[in-house]
Design an enzyme around this catalytic site. Sequence first.
Site, PDB file in Angstrom:
ATOM      1  N   GLU A   1       0.822  -1.227   0.000  1.00 55.76           N
ATOM      2  CA  GLU A   1       0.000   0.000   0.000  1.00 55.76           C
ATOM      3  C   GLU A   1       0.850   1.269   0.000  1.00 55.76           C
ATOM      4  O   GLU A   1       0.653   2.180   0.817  1.00 55.76           O
ATOM      5  CB  GLU A   1      -0.949   0.002   1.195  1.00 55.76           C
ATOM      6  CG  GLU A   1      -2.003  -1.093   1.135  1.00 55.76           C
ATOM      7  CD  GLU A   1      -3.013  -1.005   2.277  1.00 55.76           C
ATOM      8  OE1 GLU A   1      -2.763  -0.258   3.256  1.00 55.76           O
ATOM      9  OE2 GLU A   1      -4.039  -1.689   2.203  1.00 55.76           O
TER      10      GLU A   1
ATOM     11  N   GLU B   1      -5.212  -8.660   0.976  1.00 56.37           N
ATOM     12  CA  GLU B   1      -5.901  -8.410   2.249  1.00 56.37           C
ATOM     13  C   GLU B   1      -7.388  -8.485   1.973  1.00 56.37           C
ATOM     14  O   GLU B   1      -7.911  -7.767   1.123  1.00 56.37           O
ATOM     15  CB  GLU B   1      -5.540  -7.050   2.848  1.00 56.37           C
ATOM     16  CG  GLU B   1      -4.143  -6.994   3.418  1.00 56.37           C
ATOM     17  CD  GLU B   1      -3.766  -5.610   3.951  1.00 56.37           C
ATOM     18  OE1 GLU B   1      -4.671  -4.873   4.419  1.00 56.37           O
ATOM     19  OE2 GLU B   1      -2.572  -5.269   3.883  1.00 56.37           O
TER      20      GLU B   1
END
Length: 817
Positions: A423, A499
Amino acid sequence: MRIFSTSLSKTFLILISILSVTILKIDAQTRELFTLQKDWKFTKGNPENASVLNFDDSAWKNVLIPHDWAISGPFIINGDGNTGKLPWKGQGWYRKKVNIPSSYSTKRIVLIFDGVMAFPKVYVNGKLAGQWDYGYNSFYIDITKYLNFGGENVVAVHADTREHESRWYPGGGLYRKVQMLVANPIHINVWGTYITTPIIKSNYADVRISTSVQNNSNSDEEIKVEQKIVNSEGYEIAKGDISSVISSEKNKDFEVTLKVINPILWDVKNPYLYKTITTIYKKGKIIDSNSTTFGIRTIRFTANNGFYLNNKRVQLKGVNMHSDFGPLGVAFNKRATERQLEIMKSMGVNAIRNSHNVAAPELLDLCDEMGILVFDEAFDKYDAKIDITKDTDFDDYAKRNIHNFVVRDRNHPSVFIWSVGNEIGDVQWNLNNGFERLHTMVNYVNKYDPTRPTTLVNDNMESAVLRHFDYYDVHSWNYARRYRLARKLDPTKSVIISESASTLSTRGFYELPLPKVKTDFTKSLQVSSYDLNAPEWAEIADDDLMWEQDENYIAGEFVWTGFDYLGEPTPYTNKAVKEMGMTDKQASRSSYFGIVDLVGIPKDRYYLYKSYWNSKETTIHILPHWNWNGMEGKNVPVFVYTNGDCAELFINGKSQGKKCKKPSSKKSIERFRLMWNDVVYEPGEVKAIAYKEGEKIGERTVKTAGKPYRIKLTPDQTILKPNGEDLSYILVEAYDKEGNLCPLVANKINIEITGVGKIAGVGNGNPQSFESFQSKQVQFFYGKAMIILKSGFKSGIAKITVKSKGILKDSVEVKIK
């Protein structure tokens, strides 16, 4: 066991008594590998001249390594819940005295650190021998030239977390093991053997073994490097060697390819392991030897059908795992890790992602042995969260950190993909030379291991238009089907949901009415275990399971997270509770994301995943509990998680109807759970009878519990090793006279231990608890708590007795031998 010659000097015997010894079994008189566990001194702060030989550290604390300086607290009640409200920021010093025998004066001495949080500086006898930055990575330092052979030496390590940033609890100090390697001047480098299997057929496999050898002698030497392969039964099955001259003060790679006939492939169902024994000869004499474990298997991703292991499609049933162990902090413990993996595997997990930093090497060893695939990740953001500062040379940082990360882990068959980051917004959007930095990281990974695919984990869906995926091999995206655009732009790549879910819940806590939307959170500071809550940016567990069913190109998912962890207490962060009109005091100190709680007690969601992922065991799980005083005549929804197709629900013998899963429903919860939303509460018994293809597969009951009558202790291990680090997790539960778990008990319990062993930690899974983890007291949380017993170095019996006012006590014995 290490075999020693009878000519060992008295000084060397003293060395053994000082060091906690873990020695690799290799040929005699070649190398020793000592684990420096005992007799360390520690202090928080930065006293002047703490590195020098004669510094007075008598007032410092005696500690065992691994050690986390912050986990003992106390909690900072007004502190930052995102990092666990614990005192991890600061400086600390560790010192250890080591006698080095004069017979070692011709040897090379190397210290190997599995991880130091953070920016460690290593001093030997007052001189700086080496330093590192990234707190999660392993590194090593040759300290030979700083040593006093035949006398006392002091190793001193300074750790400094002041410049480290974190989004969760990172701990502080020497939180992973430290080893000392003693080898001859010509020796195999640390992590120096690299094993690949370029050809794998049904009847044979080519095993390519490349070993990096260092010549620290003052002359060029001709050496022979011999490679043997032994199977898991210990039998030699292949052998070869190569000879060459190695120049003084140079490294050289020696490569041999051997054939394994009829290889047994490493697989999640049969994690078969081989071992190479690498031996160096000079003039016919063995001068070094080492062993390396490996597996033979093939891995590949396909554009439309996901991941293949040994040419069979394997759906990745994964979880993300942080590096802390709840009440133990981040101080690495192999048994704690093994237990985590056992709990996850019992649920049906076949893969983990070490989010988001380099893991302890033992984690990879365990995954190799247990048949668990590893999504091996190096970094979080490319900033102070991985100890990059304004003065860091990025290319130098990437080269040495990727080198250590990949070279250390690349022989593990469990590792199926490398991730260079998580991220990272500026990388995804190509800001601050983002693509250049991405390219740098990926290139170094491929330099040190071109045999596995690479990936970057993304969360900004629209950034895919810039095509950062051209730099790596597999689309990895977090949450909410954000992979859609990248997959559309490049359908030649498979997808991993790196995720998934981030479903939120508190074990044992149920709140009514059911939430109308996933982000309905109350001021209770707990999240209902009906499993219908998630942050705005995420989803409930069922959604990802549905997307994987509908889109075959998805290789699988990694749930956020397997275990609750310290920090990141969404939805009760400091910012969030203040927006609710509360203060920093009310912010929680640990997460709600886990499938199991902070001490490893399963939440209801564990059984939801198990019902879908573990077909070998029958799962029938009823929620909630059935103690709802004051709700008589009112609605209390009942859910059943089962791997059956249907179930019939009964309240005190009266049928509430039979419900079946709807596999084609576009509403995910209708595919994976059975729900009776209009049950009228009356005390007594809830029973579910489950069916599969029309046949009854079992039944379960939940009863209204009476007053707590007795305590029950259940240890996960009753025999421990006297190694100073083995653990028994002792579950503490409260039951009524009829043997029903009392689900609302919140009594304080007192713990007594006699004999050997000590309390390593206590906990109960409550994210709102600010009681010390190192205590002889703990409070029941919804009827349960956990005691973690740690062995010492003496054999004997530890007797643990637990008492609580008004409840019958219980005792259990754990042998340490």
